[in-house]
Every structure is written in structure tokens, then in C-alpha cells.
Design a protein around this motif. Structure first.
Motif, PDB file in Angstrom:
ATOM      1  N   ARG A  35      59.393  12.136  73.839  1.00  0.00           N
ATOM      2  CA  ARG A  35      58.805  11.741  72.345  1.00  0.00           C
ATOM      3  C   ARG A  35      57.070  11.781  72.708  1.00  0.00           C
ATOM      4  NH1 ARG A  35      62.349   7.920  69.636  1.00  0.00           N
ATOM      5  NH2 ARG A  35      64.252   7.651  70.894  1.00  0.00           N
ATOM      6  N   HIS A  36      56.767  11.824  71.537  1.00  0.00           N
ATOM      7  CA  HIS A  36      55.235  12.027  71.649  1.00  0.00           C
ATOM      8  C   HIS A  36      54.722  11.120  70.571  1.00  0.00           C
ATOM      9  CE1 HIS A  36      53.715  15.585  69.061  1.00  0.00           C
ATOM     10  NE2 HIS A  36      54.744  14.985  68.631  1.00  0.00           N
ATOM     11  N   LEU A  56      56.718  13.947  84.704  1.00  0.00           N
ATOM     12  CA  LEU A  56      57.203  12.800  84.199  1.00  0.00           C
ATOM     13  C   LEU A  56      58.550  12.542  84.834  1.00  0.00           C
ATOM     14  CD1 LEU A  56      55.781  12.157  80.846  1.00  0.00           C
ATOM     15  CD2 LEU A  56      54.766  11.343  82.826  1.00  0.00           C
ATOM     16  N   LYS A  57      58.831  11.259  85.145  1.00  0.00           N
ATOM     17  CA  LYS A  57      60.481  11.007  85.415  1.00  0.00           C
ATOM     18  C   LYS A  57      60.830  10.448  84.137  1.00  0.00           C
ATOM     19  CE  LYS A  57      59.457   9.972  90.435  1.00  0.00           C
ATOM     20  NZ  LYS A  57      59.142   8.994  91.441  1.00  0.00           N
ATOM     21  N   PRO A  58      62.239  10.290  83.980  1.00  0.00           N
ATOM     22  CA  PRO A  58      62.788   9.677  82.907  1.00  0.00           C
ATOM     23  C   PRO A  58      62.267   7.972  82.703  1.00  0.00           C
ATOM     24  CG  PRO A  58      64.301  10.710  84.079  1.00  0.00           C
ATOM     25  CD  PRO A  58      63.045  10.982  85.042  1.00  0.00           C
ATOM     26  N   GLY A  59      61.728   7.887  81.475  1.00  0.00           N
ATOM     27  CA  GLY A  59      61.193   6.367  81.155  1.00  0.00           C
ATOM     28  C   GLY A  59      59.862   6.506  81.223  1.00  0.00           C
ATOM     29  N   LYS A  87      56.266  10.358  76.243  1.00  0.00           N
ATOM     30  CA  LYS A  87      57.347   9.865  77.037  1.00  0.00           C
ATOM     31  C   LYS A  87      58.479  10.714  77.186  1.00  0.00           C
ATOM     32  CE  LYS A  87      60.588   5.725  76.741  1.00  0.00           C
ATOM     33  NZ  LYS A  87      60.918   4.794  76.151  1.00  0.00           N
ATOM     34  N   LEU A  88      58.889  10.522  78.603  1.00  0.00           N
ATOM     35  CA  LEU A  88      59.970  11.642  78.980  1.00  0.00           C
ATOM     36  C   LEU A  88      61.391  10.732  78.947  1.00  0.00           C
ATOM     37  CD1 LEU A  88      61.105  13.944  80.102  1.00  0.00           C
ATOM     38  CD2 LEU A  88      60.754  13.229  82.366  1.00  0.00           C
TER      39      LEU A  88
END
Length: 274
Positions: free
Chosen positions: A141-142, A203-206, A223-224
Motif C-alpha cells: 500500500r502507499h 521492508l518486512k510484511p507489516g 507499507k508492505l
């Protein structure tokens, strides 16, 4: 239609008028030009060549439009023949090139394509599937804003527990994803601008980017959601590509076999002469 475009369109129908007389005799004759028939099959074949132009016409007018085009072409061709334009060496050379190209196409259609069976397509798909290393896809998301300061303020809000999707709906200037809570869905390598893709992959998930990410579109807060391997496409999705690959390989093998049985002489001196 300009003169050049009209000539080009007429030229595209050469193959349509090249049907053997025996085949035409069994077909419905729609028109004659100086006694030469133009048939239902001629119109059907030419319609495929003119699909883009015909799409602009009402369906009921298309058949007549193609027939009119074929009549024009026949008239021009007859006029050229009467003027002896088909007797020049240049014309005969071009005609032989067209004949060769048509024969190659017929060879592929009659000899190569029938040898590529459904079983062969399935076997090739399964073989390639075993060695397929799918690329990684990212679901992110962004939130897009114009100013870096605004992006930093949003990152601070998120750090305090604010809802990413809610802020995206309120503040993101990306009209496509903003209404979806900033959701961009899954995307693969090269589908996003490099700055965005690099930051998202790190990024890592979350996780959310700790600093705004600058691109040609503005400042992003990313956001990943998740990462995954790109799903293997189903056979039905890639059947045509698999078949064409097999057709190409089969053609190459047949050509190699025919080369061995043919006598080819190349005059290298003539080839290299200036």
C-alpha cells in the motif's frame, strides 16, 4: 482515405485474390470484373486482413465494403497487366519472393503445425513448469503526497497507531489506490518506478517506510503487506506461447533435415564483392 493509404490497403489483399480457379468455381460468385469472379471466400479472406478498418463500419455494411475494395483491386491489377507491368524483371522477382513466402507459410500450416499435438503441448508445459523459478511479487500500500513534510507527518501518525488505509483514503493524491486504502495489489519486478520498488522490497510484511520515498510522482509512504512467489500460469493461459515455441523448434528441425538433403552452393566471391 489518401492515395497512399488506399494503395497500401489494396496491396494487403493480394493473397485474398490469389485463390486457385478450381476453388473459386465451387464458391459463390458475388461479382465479376471483366469476367473474372470475386467469390464469397475471397471476401471472407479479405475481411480478416481488413479487421481494423471494418470495425469502424456497421456490421451490415462490412461485406459490401470489402467487396467494393476487391473490385477496385481487381480493376487496378487488370490495368497494370494490360500496361505490361507484370512483365518486368523486377516484378517477376518480387512475385517469386511472394510465392516463396506463401509456400513457407503453407509448409508450416500443413506439415509443421499438425505435428504439434495437444499431448506435446502438455508435456512441454509440465517440463518447463518443473524448472520454472517464479519471480517474487510484492503486495503493498502507499500514500502519495506532494511535500516531504506531509509524508513525514503521516509517518509520525502511523507510528502512533493511526490506520494506514484510513489516512490513505483521506490524504493520498493517488486517485486510483487512495480510494482503496492505498492498496496497490501485487506487482512484480519492473512494474513500479525503481525508487518505489527498492524501498518496498526492503521492508518486512507489516512494516512502513521510516522515511518518505521520493519519485517522479511525489513523496510516498509505503507499507508492505506480503511477499510471494509469482503463481505459475495455468496451461490455458500460456497454451499459444507453448505451441508457438514447439512449432518453431519443429520447423527448425525439419529445416535442418531438408538442408542435409539439399544441394546448396554459395558463391562467396560474389557475396563479398563490392
Amino acid at each position: 482515405m489518401t492515395g497512399h493509404r488506399r494503395i497500401a490497403a489494396l496491396g494487403a489483399l493480394l493473397v485474398a485474390l490469389a485463390a486457385p480457379a478450381a476453388a473459386q468455381a465451387q464458391d459463390k460468385v458475388l461479382a465479376k470484373v471483366d469476367g473474372q469472379p470475386i467469390t464469397e471466400k475471397d471476401v471472407a479472406s479479405a475481411s480478416a486482413s481488413l479487421a481494423a478498418q471494418l470495425a469502424q463500419l456497421p456490421e451490415e455494411a462490412r461485406k459490401r465494403a470489402v467487396l467494393d475494395r476487391l473490385v477496385d483491386m481487381r480493376i487496378v491489377a487488370n490495368g497494370a497487366a494490360k500496361a505490361g507491368l507484370d512483365q518486368s524483371d523486377a516484378f517477376k522477382a518480387r512475385l517469386e519472393q511472394v510465392r516463396t513466402q506463401l509456400l513457407v507459410a503453407e509448409f508450416v500450416k500443413a506439415k509443421v503445425e499438425p505435428s504439434v499435438t495437444e499431448e506435446a503441448i502438455k508435456a512441454r508445459y509440465e517440463k518447463d513448469a518443473k524448472s520454472f523459478d517464479p519471480p517474487e511479487e510484492i503486495h503493498a500500500r502507499h500514500i502519495l503526497v506532494k511535500e516531504e513534510a506531509d509524508a513525514k507527518a503521516i509517518i509520525a501518525e502511523l507510528a502512533k497507531g493511526a490506520d494506514f488505509a484510513k489516512i490513505a483514503g483521506e490524504k493520498s493524491e493517488d486517485p486510483g489506490s487512495g480510494s482503496q486504502g492505498g492498496d496497490l495489489g501485487f506487482f512484480g519486478p519492473g512494474e513500479m518506478v525503481p525508487e518505489f520498488e527498492t524501498a518496498a522490497k526492503a521492508l518486512k510484511p507489516g512494516e512502513v517506510t521510516k522515511e518518505p520515498v521520493k519519485s517522479q510522482f511525489g513523496w510516498h509512504v509505503i507499507k508492505l503487506e506480503e511477499k510471494r512467489k509469482q503463481p505459475l500460469p495455468a496451461l490455458d493461459e500460456v497454451r499459444d506461447q507453448v505451441k508457438q515455441a514447439l512449432v518453431g523448434e519443429t520447423f527448425t528441425k525439419m529445416l535442418d533435415d531438408m538442408k542435409k538433403a539439399s544441394k546448396v552452393e554459395i558463391d562467396t566471391k560474389a557475396l563479398e564483392a563490392k
